[in-house]
Structure formats: structure tokens, C-alpha cells
Scaffold this motif. Structure first.
Motif, mmCIF file in Angstrom:
data_model
loop_
_atom_site.group_PDB
_atom_site.id
_atom_site.type_symbol
_atom_site.label_atom_id
_atom_site.label_comp_id
_atom_site.label_asym_id
_atom_site.label_seq_id
_atom_site.Cartn_x
_atom_site.Cartn_y
_atom_site.Cartn_z
ATOM 1 N N LYS A 3 0.826 -1.202 0.000
ATOM 2 C CA LYS A 3 0.000 0.000 0.000
ATOM 3 C C LYS A 3 0.861 1.253 0.000
ATOM 4 O O LYS A 3 0.593 2.228 -0.710
ATOM 5 N N ALA A 4 1.912 1.254 0.849
ATOM 6 C CA ALA A 4 2.788 2.440 0.932
ATOM 7 C C ALA A 4 3.496 2.676 -0.396
ATOM 8 O O ALA A 4 3.606 3.803 -0.884
ATOM 9 N N LEU A 5 3.982 1.563 -0.976
ATOM 10 C CA LEU A 5 4.673 1.707 -2.259
ATOM 11 C C LEU A 5 3.721 2.184 -3.353
ATOM 12 O O LEU A 5 4.086 2.982 -4.210
ATOM 13 N N ASN A 6 2.491 1.648 -3.328
ATOM 14 C CA ASN A 6 1.508 2.066 -4.330
ATOM 15 C C ASN A 6 1.169 3.546 -4.177
ATOM 16 O O ASN A 6 1.004 4.275 -5.161
ATOM 17 N N ASP A 7 1.064 3.993 -2.924
ATOM 18 C CA ASP A 7 0.804 5.435 -2.708
ATOM 19 C C ASP A 7 1.949 6.285 -3.253
ATOM 20 O O ASP A 7 1.717 7.338 -3.873
ATOM 21 N N LYS A 8 3.171 5.824 -2.992
ATOM 22 C CA LYS A 8 4.330 6.584 -3.504
ATOM 23 C C LYS A 8 4.325 6.608 -5.036
ATOM 24 O O LYS A 8 4.647 7.608 -5.667
ATOM 25 N N TYR A 9 3.926 5.423 -5.585
ATOM 26 C CA TYR A 9 3.864 5.342 -7.050
ATOM 27 C C TYR A 9 2.858 6.346 -7.598
ATOM 28 O O TYR A 9 3.109 7.052 -8.566
ATOM 29 N N GLN A 10 1.691 6.392 -6.970
ATOM 30 C CA GLN A 10 0.661 7.333 -7.405
ATOM 31 C C GLN A 10 1.137 8.772 -7.254
ATOM 32 O O GLN A 10 0.889 9.628 -8.118
ATOM 33 N N ASP A 11 1.834 9.041 -6.123
ATOM 34 C CA ASP A 11 2.380 10.399 -5.925
ATOM 35 C C ASP A 11 3.379 10.749 -7.018
ATOM 36 O O ASP A 11 3.389 11.872 -7.543
ATOM 37 N N CYS A 12 4.217 9.746 -7.325
ATOM 38 C CA CYS A 12 5.211 9.995 -8.380
ATOM 39 C C CYS A 12 4.548 10.257 -9.725
ATOM 40 O O CYS A 12 4.980 11.109 -10.508
ATOM 41 N N GLN A 13 3.492 9.479 -9.988
ATOM 42 C CA GLN A 13 2.760 9.682 -11.227
ATOM 43 C C GLN A 13 2.183 11.098 -11.297
ATOM 44 O O GLN A 13 2.244 11.765 -12.328
ATOM 45 N N ARG A 14 1.573 11.528 -10.175
ATOM 46 C CA ARG A 14 0.998 12.873 -10.157
ATOM 47 C C ARG A 14 2.091 13.938 -10.310
ATOM 48 O O ARG A 14 1.919 14.925 -11.017
ATOM 49 N N GLU A 15 3.219 13.723 -9.612
ATOM 50 C CA GLU A 15 4.325 14.676 -9.727
ATOM 51 C C GLU A 15 4.863 14.717 -11.156
ATOM 52 O O GLU A 15 5.188 15.794 -11.688
ATOM 53 N N MET A 16 4.915 13.504 -11.767
ATOM 54 C CA MET A 16 5.422 13.461 -13.142
ATOM 55 C C MET A 16 4.470 14.189 -14.089
ATOM 56 O O MET A 16 4.899 14.933 -14.979
ATOM 57 N N THR A 17 3.178 13.983 -13.860
ATOM 58 C CA THR A 17 2.198 14.678 -14.694
ATOM 59 C C THR A 17 2.310 16.192 -14.503
ATOM 60 O O THR A 17 2.300 16.974 -15.472
ATOM 61 N N GLY A 18 2.416 16.635 -13.242
ATOM 62 C CA GLY A 18 2.579 18.069 -12.982
ATOM 63 C C GLY A 18 3.858 18.619 -13.576
ATOM 64 O O GLY A 18 3.888 19.715 -14.136
ATOM 65 N N SER A 19 4.934 17.807 -13.444
ATOM 66 C CA SER A 19 6.222 18.256 -14.000
ATOM 67 C C SER A 19 6.149 18.370 -15.516
ATOM 68 O O SER A 19 6.665 19.316 -16.115
ATOM 69 N N THR A 20 5.457 17.380 -16.122
ATOM 70 C CA THR A 20 5.297 17.430 -17.581
ATOM 71 C C THR A 20 4.525 18.677 -18.005
ATOM 72 O O THR A 20 4.874 19.361 -18.973
ATOM 73 N N THR A 21 3.477 18.954 -17.236
ATOM 74 C CA THR A 21 2.681 20.157 -17.541
ATOM 75 C C THR A 21 3.528 21.421 -17.391
ATOM 76 O O THR A 21 3.483 22.333 -18.222
ATOM 77 N N ARG A 22 4.304 21.449 -16.302
ATOM 78 C CA ARG A 22 5.153 22.629 -16.075
ATOM 79 C C ARG A 22 6.224 22.752 -17.150
ATOM 80 O O ARG A 22 6.534 23.860 -17.616
#
Length: 298
Positions: free
Chosen positions: A41-60
Motif C-alpha cells: 500500500k505504501a509503495l503504491n501510494d508513492k507510485y501514485q504520488d510519483c505519477q501525479r508529480e510526473m504529470t505536474g512536472s510534464t505540464t510545467r
């Protein structure tokens, strides 16, 4: 995916091994399974966070790239404007330089005109002095001398030359005519035109039809006097009448009519004589300044 595989294996071991393991071991496996679930669960949450950060970074990154492209376009526009400004400035400098050259050329031309005028004025003074040197102040009241572009105009009033309403020369005019004849004789290569002029008052004489006749007869009288009495070569002389049609003043008043009743002696130098007079013109003394004031040489 690796975490899911491990969990499945643990569950399988627990199922198949539940019949052959003790409760104590099963409980331990259950604890391990729970820990693995938490880790998953913790790893999956981190994965989701990374995905969101990557999406935000891509947008930026995309936004920054767009801003960079806009800045580059603005820079190119500014560079083009700067180049145009520099070209315009360079062209403006060229135009200013041409204008300065034209102004300098105009100033040089104006100075040439001033110098020519000074030379011409000096020549006119020489001619005038030569032509009037023998005339008295009293005679100059009825004699007007002008020199324009090397041509001499001597205007004689009719009251000095003729009897009223007549073309016969009066005895009082003899002395003045003799002096003018001397001037004409001195400049033997000059052509001489004697020109009669009248006012606009009609003449009433039996033998004179109109002012044309009167002006021509008066000019002819002066020509014949210069020829027969004062020895001027008749080949140099021309007589002409202009009647009332060459006035120098208004005929509305007696003063103007008196000025218009005149005989003009026009003395025209030939080219060689004109050049000789130019050589005689003073270079420094008695010249005329650009302001029109006499300048006396030192």
C-alpha cells in the motif's frame, strides 16, 4: 508487479501449507502477509504520488517550453525592430550627410553670387565715376546716370534739353551735351541709343501728330546734335522714340509726368570693352560688402 507476485505466493503457501503447519507458524505468516500488504500500500501510494508529480512536472515543462518559445519569438521581434532602427538610423545619417553637403554647396553658391555682386557693384562704380566725372552738381540735377550689368543709362530731363512742347534743343543744353559727347567719344567702341520718352498728355502741334512723333523727333534732335555739333561718329548712334509707353513714374501728378518726359542715352559696351572695365574694377578699395555697405580697403 513484483510485490503482487510475492503476496500471491505467500497466500498460496498459507493455503496449501495450513494443513501441514502449526498454528504458530500460520500466525507468523499472517503477520508477514500483513506487513507485506502495508508495504504494498505504501509503495503504491508513492507510485501514485510519483505519477501525479510526473504529470505536474510534464505540464510545467510544457508551459515553460511555451514560455521559452514566446520569449524567443519576442526576442526575434525585438531584434528585427532593432535592425530596422539601426538601418533607419544609418539611412538617416546618410540623408543628414547629403543635406549638409547640399547646404554647404548652397552656401558656396551664395558666396559666389555675393562675390559676383561685389565685382559688379565695383564695375558699376567705375563706369558711373567715369561717365559723370565732368558733370557739375547743377547738371546732375537734370541728369540721372545708372549702370546696370555693364549698360549705361543716362537720362536727361526735357526741361534741360528742349523748349516746352518742342523738339528743338535749347541753348542751355549745349554745355551738358558737350560733356556727354566727350564721354561717348572716350568710349569710342560703345554703341549709343538715343531714346525719346514723353508723358501721356496729348501733343497739340500742327507738325507733330502725337507723342510717338514728339519722342522720335526729340531723339533725332539729340543724335544730330551729337553728330554735327560735337563730332560723334553717326555710325555709333541710333535714334528711337517710345512715346508715352515707357513711364518711370505715374502720370497722375505733375511730378511724375515731369520724370517721364525725358531723353535716355543708352551706352552699351562691346565684350572687349566690358572685360577691360572688369580689369579696372578695384579689388579691395571701394568695394561693396554682402550687407550692401561700402567697404574701404586698408
Amino acid at each position: 508487479m513484483k510485490i503482487i507476485g510475492i503476496s500471491t505466493a505467500v497466500v498460496a503457501i498459507a493455503i496449501f501449507g495450513s494443513s501441514c503447519v502449526s498454528n504458530k507458524k500460520f500466525a507468523a505468516l499472517q503477520g508477514t502477509y500483513g506487513e507485506l500488504q502495508n508495504d504494498y500500500k505504501a509503495l503504491n501510494d508513492k507510485y501514485q504520488d510519483c505519477q501525479r508529480e510526473m504529470t505536474g512536472s510534464t505540464t510545467r515543462v510544457r508551459s515553460l517550453e511555451e514560455q521559452i518559445a514566446q520569449q524567443r519569438a519576442g526576442l526575434r521581434s525585438l531584434q528585427d525592430a532593432l535592425n530596422k532602427c539601426l538601418n533607419s538610423s544609418s539611412q538617416g545619417n546618410v540623408n543628414i550627410s547629403k543635406l549638409v553637403d547640399e547646404i554647404n554647396a548652397s552656401n558656396r553658391y551664395i558666396q559666389q553670387l555675393v562675390n559676383s555682386k561685389n565685382k559688379s557693384d565695383s564695375l558699376n562704380m567705375v563706369l558711373t565715376n567715369n561717365l559723370t566725372r565732368s558733370l557739375s552738381r547743377e547738371e546732375m540735377r537734370d541728369v540721372d546716370v545708372q549702370v546696370l550689368k555693364g549698360v549705361v543709362y543716362i537720362s536727361l530731363s526735357d526741361k534741360m534739353l528742349y523748349r516746352s512742347g518742342s523738339y528743338e534743343i535749347s541753348p542751355a543744353a549745349g554745355e551738358t551735351l558737350s560733356k556727354i559727347a566727350k564721354i561717348i567719344t572716350d568710349y569710342r567702341d560703345y554703341e549709343v541709343l538715343i531714346e525719346g520718352n514723353t508723358d501721356n498728355v496729348p501733343i497739340s502741334q500742327k507738325n507733330i501728330r502725337n507723342n510717338w512723333d514728339l519722342s522720335a523727333l526729340r531723339a533725332s534732335s539729340v543724335v544730330q546734335a551729337l553728330q554735327t555739333t560735337y563730332g560723334v561718329d553717326p555710325k555709333r548712334l541710333t535714334a528711337g522714340g517710345r512715346g508715352e509707353y515707357n513711364p518711370i513714374a505715374s502720370n497722375d501728378a505733375e511730378e511724375g509726368r515731369s520724370r517721364n518726359r525725358r531723353t535716355q542715352i543708352i551706352i552699351t559696351p562691346k565684350l572687349d570693352q566690358f572685360m577691360e572695365l572688369i580689369d579696372k574694377a578695384p579689388e579691395k578699395a571701394d568695394s561693396v560688402s554682402p550687407t550692401g555697405q561700402p567697404v574701404t580697403g586698408s
